[in-house]
Design a protein around this motif. Structure first.
Motif, short mmCIF file in Angstrom:
data_model
loop_
_atom_site.label_atom_id
_atom_site.label_comp_id
_atom_site.label_asym_id
_atom_site.label_seq_id
_atom_site.Cartn_x
_atom_site.Cartn_y
_atom_site.Cartn_z
N SER A 222 4.76 -11.50 -0.45
CA SER A 222 4.95 -10.54 -1.54
C SER A 222 5.46 -11.32 -2.75
O SER A 222 6.46 -12.04 -2.65
CB SER A 222 5.98 -9.49 -1.11
OG SER A 222 6.26 -8.62 -2.19
N THR B 34 6.47 -10.89 -6.81
CA THR B 34 6.71 -10.08 -8.00
C THR B 34 6.55 -11.01 -9.20
O THR B 34 7.16 -12.09 -9.24
CB THR B 34 8.12 -9.47 -7.98
OG1 THR B 34 8.30 -8.74 -6.76
CG2 THR B 34 8.32 -8.52 -9.16
N ASN C 248 3.94 -9.11 -15.72
CA ASN C 248 2.60 -8.55 -15.92
C ASN C 248 2.03 -9.12 -17.22
O ASN C 248 2.04 -8.48 -18.26
CB ASN C 248 2.69 -7.02 -15.96
CG ASN C 248 1.33 -6.37 -15.88
OD1 ASN C 248 0.32 -7.03 -15.74
ND2 ASN C 248 1.32 -5.05 -15.97
N THR D 186 4.13 -2.44 -11.10
CA THR D 186 5.23 -1.78 -10.38
C THR D 186 5.70 -0.58 -11.20
O THR D 186 5.07 -0.23 -12.21
CB THR D 186 6.40 -2.77 -10.18
OG1 THR D 186 6.92 -3.12 -11.47
CG2 THR D 186 5.97 -4.02 -9.45
N MET E 233 6.11 -5.68 -14.99
CA MET E 233 5.99 -6.50 -13.78
C MET E 233 4.85 -5.98 -12.91
O MET E 233 4.51 -4.81 -12.94
CB MET E 233 7.29 -6.45 -12.96
CG MET E 233 8.49 -7.05 -13.66
SD MET E 233 9.93 -7.18 -12.61
CE MET E 233 10.26 -5.49 -12.20
N SER E 234 4.27 -6.90 -12.12
CA SER E 234 3.24 -6.54 -11.14
C SER E 234 3.67 -7.05 -9.78
O SER E 234 4.45 -8.00 -9.67
CB SER E 234 1.90 -7.17 -11.50
OG SER E 234 1.33 -6.52 -12.61
N GLN E 235 3.14 -6.41 -8.75
CA GLN E 235 3.40 -6.81 -7.37
C GLN E 235 2.11 -7.34 -6.77
O GLN E 235 1.09 -6.66 -6.80
CB GLN E 235 3.90 -5.61 -6.57
CG GLN E 235 4.37 -5.95 -5.19
CD GLN E 235 5.62 -6.81 -5.20
OE1 GLN E 235 6.52 -6.59 -6.00
NE2 GLN E 235 5.66 -7.80 -4.35
N THR F 189 0.34 -8.79 -3.25
CA THR F 189 0.43 -8.96 -1.81
C THR F 189 -0.67 -9.93 -1.43
O THR F 189 -1.85 -9.64 -1.62
CB THR F 189 0.25 -7.62 -1.07
OG1 THR F 189 1.21 -6.67 -1.57
CG2 THR F 189 0.45 -7.79 0.42
N LYS G 192 9.88 -13.21 -8.09
CA LYS G 192 10.40 -13.24 -6.72
C LYS G 192 9.25 -13.47 -5.75
O LYS G 192 8.18 -12.89 -5.89
CB LYS G 192 11.09 -11.91 -6.41
CG LYS G 192 11.74 -11.83 -5.05
CD LYS G 192 12.42 -10.48 -4.88
CE LYS G 192 13.07 -10.36 -3.51
NZ LYS G 192 13.68 -9.05 -3.33
#
Length: 172
Positions: free
Chosen positions: A6, A8, A11, A38, A43-45, A47, A72
């Motif tokens: 994951s 973070t 963006n 998110t 911010m974007s997440q 995976t 992160k």
């Protein structure tokens, strides 16, 4: 061994390209990749599903942490997590196969999201084994088209025991 990482990120333009470039430049394969904003639109997440031994994944995590715009990085495979994938499956449906297709859809708690005289488009969400199982059952009917999202994942919160629960104050 499969790992779900994951990440973070800010963006911003080019972040996805830099992350993908890190993997390809070092000869690591991305098996699936999902990216979305998110709750905070700045911010974007991401995976990322990849495979490799512990040393390789540790190297990937360290290299990701060095990239600009990375906030992160967590290897979810080290802890409890929940993951899901969605698939859209377009199946040929002759009149004699429609009942079988509906039965399979029902068993897997999937949905028919589009229907024509010759096809059903089925949406199914679950873990990868569930997705593979429904695909295997639908193949004899004739899969015309298949698309999968790749996995999204989130870490599970630890379960608090009764002893760790906050004490309630009795009111009189």
């Amino acid at each position: 061994m499969e790992h779900i990482i994951s990440v973070t990120v800010e963006n911003k333009f080019g972040v996805l390209s830099r992350v993908a470039g890190l993997f390809s430049g070092r000869g690591f394969n991305i098996e699936s990749l999902s990216v979305a904003p998110t709750l905070d639109p700045s911010m974007s997440q991401m995976t990322i599903v990849t495979s490799g031994d512990e040393r390789i994944v540790e190297q990937i995590v360290k290299q990701l942490n060095k990239l600009i715009d990375i906030i992160k990085v967590v290897d979810l495979s080290e802890n409890e997590f929940v993951s899901r994938e969605t698939a859209l499956i377009k199946v040929h449906t002759r009149m004699e196969d429609r009942a079988e297709a509906l039965r399979i859809v029902d068993i897997f708690r999937a949905n028919i999201i589009d229907s024509t005289p010759g096809t059903y488009t089925i949406e199914v969400t679950g873990d990868p084994k569930k997705i593979e199982a429904i695909i295997n059952l639908l193949q004899p009917l004739g899969i015309k088209e298949l698309t999968r999202t790749g996995r999204v994942a989130v870490a599970r919160e630890p379960i608090r025991t009764a002893a760790a629960q906050p004490k309630k104050i009795a009111r009189e």
